[in-house]
Design a protein around this motif. Structure first.
Motif, short mmCIF file in Angstrom:
data_model
loop_
_atom_site.label_atom_id
_atom_site.label_comp_id
_atom_site.label_asym_id
_atom_site.label_seq_id
_atom_site.Cartn_x
_atom_site.Cartn_y
_atom_site.Cartn_z
N ARG A 74 0.85 -1.27 -0.05
CA ARG A 74 0.03 -0.10 -0.12
C ARG A 74 0.76 1.24 -0.04
O ARG A 74 2.00 1.35 0.72
CB ARG A 74 -0.98 0.03 1.08
CG ARG A 74 -1.81 -1.25 1.13
CD ARG A 74 -2.77 -1.04 2.62
NE ARG A 74 -1.73 -1.41 3.69
CZ ARG A 74 -2.16 -1.29 4.76
NH1 ARG A 74 -3.31 -0.83 5.00
NH2 ARG A 74 -1.57 -1.33 5.99
N VAL A 75 0.43 2.12 -0.53
CA VAL A 75 1.02 3.55 -0.79
C VAL A 75 1.17 4.07 0.69
O VAL A 75 2.26 4.45 0.94
CB VAL A 75 0.35 4.58 -1.53
CG1 VAL A 75 0.91 5.95 -1.15
CG2 VAL A 75 0.21 4.09 -2.97
N GLN A 76 0.24 3.73 1.60
CA GLN A 76 0.25 4.36 2.81
C GLN A 76 1.48 3.70 3.72
O GLN A 76 2.07 4.24 4.60
CB GLN A 76 -1.17 4.16 3.88
CG GLN A 76 -1.21 2.92 4.16
CD GLN A 76 -2.55 2.65 4.67
OE1 GLN A 76 -3.62 2.93 4.22
NE2 GLN A 76 -2.77 2.22 6.04
N THR A 77 2.07 2.67 3.18
CA THR A 77 3.17 2.01 4.01
C THR A 77 4.30 2.64 3.67
O THR A 77 5.17 2.96 4.34
CB THR A 77 3.23 0.38 3.60
OG1 THR A 77 1.89 -0.17 4.08
CG2 THR A 77 4.35 -0.37 4.37
N VAL A 78 4.53 3.10 2.41
CA VAL A 78 5.61 3.83 1.91
C VAL A 78 5.60 5.09 2.66
O VAL A 78 6.65 5.69 3.05
CB VAL A 78 5.54 3.84 0.31
CG1 VAL A 78 6.74 4.67 -0.04
CG2 VAL A 78 5.87 2.52 -0.44
N VAL A 79 4.46 5.69 2.71
CA VAL A 79 4.35 7.11 3.27
C VAL A 79 4.87 6.63 4.78
O VAL A 79 5.63 7.83 5.34
CB VAL A 79 2.94 7.80 3.34
CG1 VAL A 79 2.73 8.81 4.09
CG2 VAL A 79 2.69 7.74 1.76
N ILE A 80 4.37 6.09 5.49
CA ILE A 80 4.37 5.79 7.01
C ILE A 80 5.98 5.56 7.07
O ILE A 80 6.75 6.28 8.03
CB ILE A 80 3.76 4.65 7.75
CG1 ILE A 80 2.20 5.04 7.72
CG2 ILE A 80 4.53 4.39 8.92
CD1 ILE A 80 1.32 3.90 8.08
N ALA A 81 6.77 4.63 6.20
CA ALA A 81 8.15 4.39 6.36
C ALA A 81 8.92 5.88 6.34
O ALA A 81 10.00 5.93 6.84
CB ALA A 81 8.49 3.33 5.29
N ALA A 82 8.45 6.66 5.27
CA ALA A 82 9.28 7.91 4.98
C ALA A 82 8.91 8.84 6.11
O ALA A 82 9.84 9.61 6.36
CB ALA A 82 9.07 8.17 3.37
N THR A 83 7.69 9.16 6.32
CA THR A 83 7.32 10.27 7.19
C THR A 83 7.60 10.20 8.73
O THR A 83 7.93 10.84 9.59
CB THR A 83 5.78 10.82 6.76
OG1 THR A 83 5.02 9.86 6.99
CG2 THR A 83 6.03 11.34 5.47
#
Length: 132
Positions: A74-83
């Motif tokens: 999920r895109v949200q997984t990438v977002v959480i990892a980055a932010t």
């Protein structure tokens, strides 16, 4: 209506003829119906053409979720990892076995669809909090 010649592999044609007969329609009507159904499904997908690496898939709840194409990430997984975790795009790529382009596209998608992604993250956090 436009005339269109269609060459099908023999097995596919036989299967389509069988399905058409079961539905009580001609092969032409069945193919028209199948194409219209497919176009309708693709039109409903909600994919954003500006982000070819991102597609929507139906989650367990039936809700459409943006994921990296070719993965179930999920895109949200990438977002959480980055932010939240502070990982760089390179680190996220290594962590999830992605290309840097995929990570950058997920983060760019987030910038355009921030409200949607933030809402999904908040909802998931609320569910986790109530079940812990």
């Amino acid at each position: 209506m436009a005339l269109y010649s269609l060459n099908l592999p023999v097995n596919l044609q036989q299967d389509a003829e069988r399905c058409a007969q079961n539905q009580g329609v001609s092969l032409d009507e069945f193919i028209l119906w199948a194409v219209a159904e497919k176009i309708g499904a693709l039109s409903q997908s909600g994919d954003d053409a500006a982000f070819p690496e991102i597609r929507y898939r139906s989650g367990a709840s039936g809700q459409l979720l943006p994921v990296l194409r070719g993965t179930n990430l999920r895109v949200q997984t990438v977002v959480i990892a980055a932010t939240k975790w502070g990982l760089s795009p390179q680190q996220v790529a290594v962590e999830y076995d992605l290309s840097e382009n995929q990570v950058n596209q997920a983060l760019a998608f987030y910038e355009v669809h921030r409200q949607e992604i933030d809402g999904a993250i908040a909802t998931e956090q609320t569910i986790e909090f109530t079940h812990v």
